[in-house]
Enzyme design. Structure first.
Site: not given
Ligand code: G3P
Length: 223
Positions: A87
């Site tokens: 990533k």
């Molecule tokens: O995979 C991307 C993700 O981990 C971001 O998620 O919950 O931090 O918005 P969040």
């Protein structure tokens, strides 16, 4: 389509992988800190929990071009390079790194995407996967609708990059992206558990068992 778990919780990964055909695990630096482990401890343990066909999708931490490339090469060699995706966030220098990593044969997921326009350029730069942060995009507008539109845009131009929808806070967001045909998705264990469980099912199963027991005095078919 591919369904990934967005977590570093090894117990959840093991449990849910036993129940469901999970295609792999995504992490990011924040998720990794939640494991309480350093990368050198975490990744070998993750590899132990997964089968080789389950993808490991791991993120670089460095923010400069040389650092990103060096970490991308290191991550891409995890588990002998089998089913590893790296990533890279779509910072300005990130687009350059996405192209360069792709040219080296590294499978890349462009992450930290907040707009379809960023996703478009990451696709054009050769990213294999694009991770729009759906719930975070919803802070600014119709995140789900924008990602559904992105899926169509990529199809329209025959671009090979796959949307891997990410950042979900509820089942409805996941449901709508699945209905829009997202080719990949990564979801936290709590939302996955909400997807598979419904109080109505538990009530129905209890009813089957108690009716059966009342009629035949046992809890199985007895065949
Ligand atoms: O995979 C991307 C993700 O981990 C971001 O998620 O919950 O931090 O918005 P969040």
């Amino acid at each position: 389509m591919e369904f990934f778990l967005d977590t570093s919780d090894l117990r959840e990964i093991a449990e849910l992988s036993e129940l469901l055909p999970i295609d792999g695990v995504t992490t990011n630096p924040t998720i990794l800190t939640k494991s309480g482990m350093l990368p050198e401890e975490f990744f070998p343990r993750l590899i132990d929990v997964l089968t080789p066909d389950q993808k490991i999708i791991a993120q670089v931490v460095a923010t400069d071009f040389d650092g990103i490339m060096s970490e991308a090469r290191t991550l891409s060699r995890l588990r002998g390079g089998e089913n590893i995706v790296v990533k890279i966030p779509v910072s300005h220098v990130g687009y350059k790194a996405i192209r360069a990593a792709g040219a080296e044969g590294i499978t890349v997921l462009a992450t930290g995407i907040y707009s379809p326009d960023q996703a478009f350029w990451a696709a054009k730069a050769g990213a294999d996967y694009l991770a729009p942060y759906v719930n975070r995009m919803c802070n600014y507008g119709d995140g789900v609708g924008q990602v559904a539109e992105l899926i169509q845009t990529l199809r329209q131009y025959d671009m090979p990059a796959k949307v891997c929808a990410a950042s979900f806070k509820n089942v409805d967001q996941v449901h709508r992206l699945l209905a829009a045909g997202t080719p990949a998705i990564t979801v936290g264990p709590d939302v996955v558990r909400s997807m598979i469980g419904h109080p109505g099912t538990a009530i129905a199963v209890d009813e089957f068992s108690s009716n059966w027991k009342a009629a035949y005095g046992c809890g199985d078919l007895g065949l």
